[in-house]
Design an enzyme around this catalytic site. Structure first.
Site, PDB file in Angstrom:
ATOM      1  N   ASN A 111       4.786   9.114 -19.102  1.00  0.00           N
ATOM      2  CA  ASN A 111       5.681   8.169 -19.682  1.00  0.00           C
ATOM      3  C   ASN A 111       6.504   8.190 -20.850  1.00  0.00           C
ATOM      4  O   ASN A 111       7.524   7.787 -21.401  1.00  0.00           O
ATOM      5  CB  ASN A 111       4.799   6.547 -19.953  1.00  0.00           C
ATOM      6  CG  ASN A 111       5.609   5.653 -19.862  1.00  0.00           C
ATOM      7  OD1 ASN A 111       6.746   5.658 -19.403  1.00  0.00           O
ATOM      8  ND2 ASN A 111       5.182   4.419 -20.576  1.00  0.00           N
ATOM      9  N   THR A 154       6.694  39.243   0.453  1.00  0.00           N
ATOM     10  CA  THR A 154       7.484  38.282   1.108  1.00  0.00           C
ATOM     11  C   THR A 154       8.358  38.505   2.497  1.00  0.00           C
ATOM     12  O   THR A 154       8.989  39.550   1.894  1.00  0.00           O
ATOM     13  CB  THR A 154       8.302  37.530   0.033  1.00  0.00           C
ATOM     14  OG1 THR A 154       7.368  37.213  -1.155  1.00  0.00           O
ATOM     15  CG2 THR A 154       8.779  36.163   0.597  1.00  0.00           C
ATOM     16  N   LYS A 168      11.445  38.873   4.175  1.00  0.00           N
ATOM     17  CA  LYS A 168      12.835  38.350   3.909  1.00  0.00           C
ATOM     18  C   LYS A 168      13.722  38.659   5.594  1.00  0.00           C
ATOM     19  O   LYS A 168      13.171  39.616   5.968  1.00  0.00           O
ATOM     20  CB  LYS A 168      13.464  39.095   2.829  1.00  0.00           C
ATOM     21  CG  LYS A 168      12.866  39.130   1.579  1.00  0.00           C
ATOM     22  CD  LYS A 168      12.879  37.614   0.934  1.00  0.00           C
ATOM     23  CE  LYS A 168      12.274  37.362  -0.325  1.00  0.00           C
ATOM     24  NZ  LYS A 168      12.382  36.255  -1.034  1.00  0.00           N
ATOM     25  N   LYS A 211      14.343  35.018   4.206  1.00  0.00           N
ATOM     26  CA  LYS A 211      13.521  33.995   4.299  1.00  0.00           C
ATOM     27  C   LYS A 211      13.501  32.960   5.304  1.00  0.00           C
ATOM     28  O   LYS A 211      12.751  32.189   5.806  1.00  0.00           O
ATOM     29  CB  LYS A 211      13.189  33.338   2.883  1.00  0.00           C
ATOM     30  CG  LYS A 211      14.384  33.026   1.983  1.00  0.00           C
ATOM     31  CD  LYS A 211      13.736  32.362   0.843  1.00  0.00           C
ATOM     32  CE  LYS A 211      15.194  32.407  -0.263  1.00  0.00           C
ATOM     33  NZ  LYS A 211      14.397  31.854  -1.537  1.00  0.00           N
ATOM     34  N   LYS A 217       3.549  37.206   3.084  1.00  0.00           N
ATOM     35  CA  LYS A 217       3.780  36.049   2.697  1.00  0.00           C
ATOM     36  C   LYS A 217       4.928  35.149   3.290  1.00  0.00           C
ATOM     37  O   LYS A 217       6.014  36.003   3.354  1.00  0.00           O
ATOM     38  CB  LYS A 217       3.975  35.990   1.291  1.00  0.00           C
ATOM     39  CG  LYS A 217       4.161  34.867   0.516  1.00  0.00           C
ATOM     40  CD  LYS A 217       4.570  34.947  -1.086  1.00  0.00           C
ATOM     41  CE  LYS A 217       4.792  33.724  -1.540  1.00  0.00           C
ATOM     42  NZ  LYS A 217       6.397  33.255  -1.112  1.00  0.00           N
ATOM     43  N   ASP A 241       7.877  32.663   2.758  1.00  0.00           N
ATOM     44  CA  ASP A 241       8.557  32.368   1.684  1.00  0.00           C
ATOM     45  C   ASP A 241       8.106  30.796   1.520  1.00  0.00           C
ATOM     46  O   ASP A 241       7.790  30.102   2.434  1.00  0.00           O
ATOM     47  CB  ASP A 241       9.991  32.465   1.878  1.00  0.00           C
ATOM     48  CG  ASP A 241      10.686  32.595   0.493  1.00  0.00           C
ATOM     49  OD1 ASP A 241      11.050  31.692  -0.022  1.00  0.00           O
ATOM     50  OD2 ASP A 241      11.090  33.839   0.071  1.00  0.00           O
ATOM     51  N   GLU A 242       8.463  30.475   0.168  1.00  0.00           N
ATOM     52  CA  GLU A 242       7.927  29.095  -0.135  1.00  0.00           C
ATOM     53  C   GLU A 242       8.750  27.991   0.651  1.00  0.00           C
ATOM     54  O   GLU A 242       8.170  26.797   1.051  1.00  0.00           O
ATOM     55  CB  GLU A 242       8.157  28.805  -1.714  1.00  0.00           C
ATOM     56  CG  GLU A 242       9.668  28.730  -2.088  1.00  0.00           C
ATOM     57  CD  GLU A 242       9.949  30.445  -2.576  1.00  0.00           C
ATOM     58  OE1 GLU A 242      11.103  30.268  -3.137  1.00  0.00           O
ATOM     59  OE2 GLU A 242       9.294  30.924  -2.115  1.00  0.00           O
ATOM     60  N   HIS A 299       2.019  28.856  -4.587  1.00  0.00           N
ATOM     61  CA  HIS A 299       3.426  29.034  -5.087  1.00  0.00           C
ATOM     62  C   HIS A 299       3.980  28.045  -5.916  1.00  0.00           C
ATOM     63  O   HIS A 299       3.580  26.934  -5.812  1.00  0.00           O
ATOM     64  CB  HIS A 299       4.599  29.378  -3.895  1.00  0.00           C
ATOM     65  CG  HIS A 299       5.746  29.991  -4.082  1.00  0.00           C
ATOM     66  ND1 HIS A 299       6.788  29.196  -4.959  1.00  0.00           N
ATOM     67  CD2 HIS A 299       6.204  31.146  -4.162  1.00  0.00           C
ATOM     68  CE1 HIS A 299       7.817  30.094  -5.274  1.00  0.00           C
ATOM     69  NE2 HIS A 299       7.453  31.276  -4.762  1.00  0.00           N
ATOM     70  N   HIS A 320       1.516  32.384  -8.476  1.00  0.00           N
ATOM     71  CA  HIS A 320       2.870  33.153  -9.083  1.00  0.00           C
ATOM     72  C   HIS A 320       2.791  33.015 -10.528  1.00  0.00           C
ATOM     73  O   HIS A 320       2.676  31.649 -11.156  1.00  0.00           O
ATOM     74  CB  HIS A 320       4.058  32.676  -8.466  1.00  0.00           C
ATOM     75  CG  HIS A 320       4.158  33.004  -7.066  1.00  0.00           C
ATOM     76  ND1 HIS A 320       5.049  34.220  -6.495  1.00  0.00           N
ATOM     77  CD2 HIS A 320       3.494  32.806  -6.000  1.00  0.00           C
ATOM     78  CE1 HIS A 320       4.686  34.295  -5.259  1.00  0.00           C
ATOM     79  NE2 HIS A 320       3.644  33.553  -4.922  1.00  0.00           N
ATOM     80  N   SER A 338       5.650  38.634  -8.841  1.00  0.00           N
ATOM     81  CA  SER A 338       6.554  38.655  -7.908  1.00  0.00           C
ATOM     82  C   SER A 338       7.837  38.281  -8.235  1.00  0.00           C
ATOM     83  O   SER A 338       8.192  37.445  -9.223  1.00  0.00           O
ATOM     84  CB  SER A 338       6.212  37.506  -6.804  1.00  0.00           C
ATOM     85  OG  SER A 338       7.163  37.368  -6.025  1.00  0.00           O
TER      86      SER A 338
END
Length: 436
Positions: free
Chosen positions: A113, A163, A165, A167, A191, A193-194, A284, A317, A369
């Site tokens: 708050n 990761t 790619k 992605k 991995k 990707d997120e 992540h 990460h 990363s």
């Protein structure tokens, strides 16, 4: 005396410079930038009040409780060196203000708050001291560093990840192929990707199946245990758990979650599921920079890192110190230690405002990363040490000969650096020689 209505200064009630902090208090260090004309004592007290028992006016029901027992207290204020009109205000919160085992409730109270407060131009939460009494109400990481090493049978070196790619846009089968090539070349993990969840071009179940196939094939050919962080993040908690259950049924070792966009409640549920079912949990931090990028407003990442260790995750990460998302070295190492170590001493030069005792809560592996590649390997090995995951996305898949040779290059460089370090060579000075 009877009840006396009216507005009174926060500092009369909530600024208590002679307060002795208790071992059970949650302590917070806020960087406060008051509006012009607002004294720092009033600003600090306002933060303490609004994040605990206070409101803008005296209320009749204050008489029905013991404010002395429940109020937050601003107990120390110091000006920030080199900054005009900025102060570090230390606030102590009684433990009873917080629900046990709920990071969600802790944040709702402490930062829920006060950040829109009129008397403040800006406010940043720099650090929290979580008392052992509160730490003990959390399960923490599903497994922790030692158990993970035992599960994977990998010791004495950092772990390697990548990761996949591009992605977004690959079909599940092509995605699985890239996973296989990287694992076969020598990486420990690949991995999601997120932002790979379950999109039209690749639904989650198809991805899970092809990735599992890739893992088993690579394991059979290399004789090493492999994993792929299967992103279980979803639109609802139920769907998230459903994906984690499917991963467990496939027999894969690890799943993944975006803990800030997914939320702490979902994350803690998933962490509990992972411990109960023997899954590792990779975390992540997508969205962290929205919260931690500004130097004078928001929340420092070390607070988010502490919260994650309580909520639960085996990897998180944590920036690189080198690469495209560079962090300040000492500060980064400060919160890396907060993730891994059992006990961390207060050290302001590393941004650590409080001594933190984790009382045997399992540790989290920091993941380096973001824009790192094979020539960073000596620096990364030296900076992060053995208990870390080094993740090269483009630094693997961007290899001119393809994915598998990229993975081989990373593994060879890592083994060379670890061997050189163990032989006593100076990685900082001879790094390029070592991996050439």
């Amino acid at each position: 005396v009877g009840f006396k209505a009216g507005v009174k200064d926060y500092k009369l009630t909530y600024y208590t410079p002679d307060y002795e902090t208790k071992d059970t208090d949650i302590l917070a260090a806020f960087r406060v930038t008051p509006q012009p004309g607002v004294p720092p004592e009033e600003a600090g007290a306002a933060v303490a009040a609004e994040s605990s028992t206070g409101t803008w006016t005296t209320v009749w029901t204050d008489g029905l409780t013991s404010l002395d027992r429940y109020k937050g207290r601003c107990y120390h204020i110091e000006p920030v060196a080199g900054e005009d009109n900025q102060y570090i205000c230390y606030v102590a919160y009684p433990l009873d203000l917080f629900e046990e085992g709920s990071v969600t409730n802790m944040f709702t109270s402490i930062v829920g708050n006060v950040f829109g407060f009129k008397a403040l131009r800006a406010l940043r939460l720099e650090d929290l001291r979580i008392p052992p009494a509160y730490v003990k109400t959390f399960q923490g990481p599903p497994h922790g560093i030692q158990v993970e090493r035992d599960k994977l049978n990998k010791y004495g070196r950092p772990l390697l990840g990548c990761t996949i790619k591009p992605k977004l846009g690959l079909s599940a089968k092509n995605y699985g192929r890239a996973v296989y090539e990287c694992l076969r070349g020598g990486l420990d993990f690949t991995k999601d990707d997120e932002n790979v969840n379950s999109q039209p071009f690749m639904r989650w179940r198809d991805r899970f199946l092809f990735c599992a196939e890739a893992i088993y094939k690579a394991q059979a050919e290399t004789g090493e245990i492999k994993g792929h962080y299967l992103n279980a993040t979803a639109g609802t908690c139920e769907e998230m758990i459903k994906r984690a259950v499917f991963a467990r049924e496939l027999g894969v070792p690890i799943v993944m979650h975006d803990y800030l966009t997914g939320g702490f409640t979902a994350n803690t549920s998933l962490a509990h599921y992972c411990r109960d079912n023997g899954l590792l949990l990779h975390i992540h931090r997508a969205m962290h920079a929205v919260i931690d990028r500004q130097k004078n407003h928001g929340m420092h990442f070390r607070v988010l890192a502490k919260a994650l260790r309580m909520s639960g995750g085996d990897h998180i990460h944590a920036g690189t110190v080198v690469g495209k998302l560079e962090g300040e070295r000492e500060i980064t190492l400060g919160f890396v230690d907060l993730l891994r170590d059992d006990f961390v001493e207060k050290d302001r030069s590393r941004g650590i405002y409080f001594t933190q005792d984790w009382v045997s809560l399992p540790g989290v592996l920091p993941v380096a990363s973001g824009g790192i590649h094979v020539w960073h390997m000596p620096a990364l090995t030296e900076i992060f040490g053995d208990d870390s995951v080094l993740q090269f996305g483009g630094g693997t898949l961007g290899h001119p000969w393809g994915n598998a040779p990229g993975a081989v290059a990373n593994r060879v460089a890592l083994e060379a650096c670890v061997q050189a370090r163990n032989e006593g060579r100076d990685l900082a000075r001879e790094g390029n020689e070592i991996i050439r």
